[in-house]
Design an enzyme around this catalytic site. Sequence first.
Site, PDB file in Angstrom:
ATOM      1  N   ALA A 133       0.805  -1.221   0.000  1.00  0.00           N
ATOM      2  CA  ALA A 133       0.000   0.000   0.000  1.00  0.00           C
ATOM      3  C   ALA A 133       0.839   1.273   0.000  1.00  0.00           C
ATOM      4  O   ALA A 133       0.325   2.350   0.283  1.00  0.00           O
ATOM      5  CB  ALA A 133      -0.933   0.003   1.208  1.00  0.00           C
ATOM      6  N   HIS A 188       9.183  -5.554   3.096  1.00  0.00           N
ATOM      7  CA  HIS A 188       8.754  -4.995   1.807  1.00  0.00           C
ATOM      8  C   HIS A 188       9.867  -5.252   0.795  1.00  0.00           C
ATOM      9  O   HIS A 188      10.344  -4.347   0.119  1.00  0.00           O
ATOM     10  CB  HIS A 188       8.430  -3.510   1.925  1.00  0.00           C
ATOM     11  N   HIS A 209       6.581  -7.278   9.532  1.00  0.00           N
ATOM     12  CA  HIS A 209       5.410  -8.147   9.300  1.00  0.00           C
ATOM     13  C   HIS A 209       5.743  -9.348   8.401  1.00  0.00           C
ATOM     14  O   HIS A 209       5.410  -9.383   7.216  1.00  0.00           O
ATOM     15  CB  HIS A 209       4.181  -7.391   8.809  1.00  0.00           C
ATOM     16  N   ALA A 213       4.253  -8.778   2.169  1.00  0.00           N
ATOM     17  CA  ALA A 213       5.118  -7.936   1.334  1.00  0.00           C
ATOM     18  C   ALA A 213       6.507  -8.545   1.161  1.00  0.00           C
ATOM     19  O   ALA A 213       7.525  -7.854   1.185  1.00  0.00           O
ATOM     20  CB  ALA A 213       5.215  -6.520   1.895  1.00  0.00           C
ATOM     21  N   ARG A 220      12.518 -24.733  -3.087  1.00  0.00           N
ATOM     22  CA  ARG A 220      13.793 -24.547  -3.788  1.00  0.00           C
ATOM     23  C   ARG A 220      14.284 -23.102  -3.697  1.00  0.00           C
ATOM     24  O   ARG A 220      15.477 -22.852  -3.900  1.00  0.00           O
ATOM     25  CB  ARG A 220      13.648 -24.953  -5.269  1.00  0.00           C
ATOM     26  N   ASP A 267       0.057  -3.046  13.088  1.00  0.00           N
ATOM     27  CA  ASP A 267       0.112  -2.434  11.754  1.00  0.00           C
ATOM     28  C   ASP A 267      -1.181  -1.658  11.499  1.00  0.00           C
ATOM     29  O   ASP A 267      -1.653  -1.553  10.365  1.00  0.00           O
ATOM     30  CB  ASP A 267       0.326  -3.502  10.677  1.00  0.00           C
ATOM     31  N   ALA A 302      -3.878  -2.926   3.327  1.00  0.00           N
ATOM     32  CA  ALA A 302      -3.315  -1.611   3.663  1.00  0.00           C
ATOM     33  C   ALA A 302      -3.381  -1.386   5.167  1.00  0.00           C
ATOM     34  O   ALA A 302      -4.175  -0.598   5.668  1.00  0.00           O
ATOM     35  CB  ALA A 302      -4.061  -0.510   2.910  1.00  0.00           C
ATOM     36  N   GLY A 303      -2.542  -2.140   5.890  1.00  0.00           N
ATOM     37  CA  GLY A 303      -2.601  -2.041   7.340  1.00  0.00           C
ATOM     38  C   GLY A 303      -3.782  -2.824   7.877  1.00  0.00           C
ATOM     39  O   GLY A 303      -4.402  -3.629   7.172  1.00  0.00           O
TER      40      GLY A 303
END
Length: 378
Positions: A133, A188, A209, A213, A220, A267, A302-303
């Site tokens: 986000a 992220h 988190h 993300a 593998r 978050d 988004a959170g």
Amino acid sequence: MSITLADARIVTPEGVHEGWLTIEDGRITHIGQGSAPGPGLGLGGRYVVPGFVDMHTHGGAGGSFPTGDPDEASRVADLHARHGTTTIVASLVTASQNALSRATSALADLCDDGVLAGIHFEGPYISKARCGAHNPAFLREPSSQEFAELLKAGRGHVRMLTIAAELPGALDTIREAVANGVIAALGHSDASYEQTIQGIDAGGSVATHLYNAMPSLHHREPGPVAALLEDERVTIELVNDGVHVHPAMLRLAYDVAGPGRTALITDAMAAAGMGDGVYGLGPMKVNVVDGVARLAGGDSIAGSTLTMDVAFRRAVQQLGLSLTEAAEVTSLTPARALGLADRLGSVSVGKQADLVVLTDGLEVSGVMRHGNWITEPR
């Protein structure tokens, strides 16, 4: 002033004790079993757990930390405090350098006042492929000069930086952050397993988190999830809201990392404590439907609308953690990651009287911060 809390089930790192505790000048001075030695506030057998420590929060009560508005930020902190979070870090999102600097400077004032425990930059040094986000228009490669300007704006209150280890210059920025007393958090990120290990070796000590993300686990191509989970130097953030991560994957991470390396976070964004609707997250618009926040015009989460009392309750009732384990992952482990465990994060003699009183159903009954009631037990 001395306060005694009596007839309580006190959740300490050693276990759950039926007894009492005494608070003087904002600190816990005695913890005893059985009947209190003198008059006190009887809690009727309710639980006393340490105040929650949320190291990754964007907003709540309709307000948002990324705006840098002091009134909004205070409203956010107050909402989460009433849900038991007595220590909160303000998380910003990717934005222009000017916007980040303004917000950082304003939030540093609230850190000076003790309202906030620090500032977390979630971006702008993150992967475009895994930005979620965050506004991709403001993503950029790490810059020592830019980061130094943000540190200056924070006046010693910058606590954490989320960064993608694979970006050019990321390893040097991680080292620079750590050298300046800032936690380097890896997330992220589209990094490989090997690149993530390089980020950890450079000083990365938190997984932003976990699972979200970043590439999924693959037999593998283990990617960042495996690297972050298996390294004992890394504290794992998890969003336990029933949306971000499937309970089976939460249990998997917990089984590997244990309570000493697992930190539950919210978050949370502006809709926490509010109803469905359209909210802002930095420069981005977010739709909240049935309590789930997603980026407007897309599917990206988004959170969350989570509060830490719910995360605690879910940890016990759905993940099967003991009360002592749940207290560790919502208080002591994040406090340790933030370098604050010497004074908060557990119900222990000598620590701040940051306490949450819970009913048998683990609902918040009262919240104390620094020995003062935010909400008195009911």
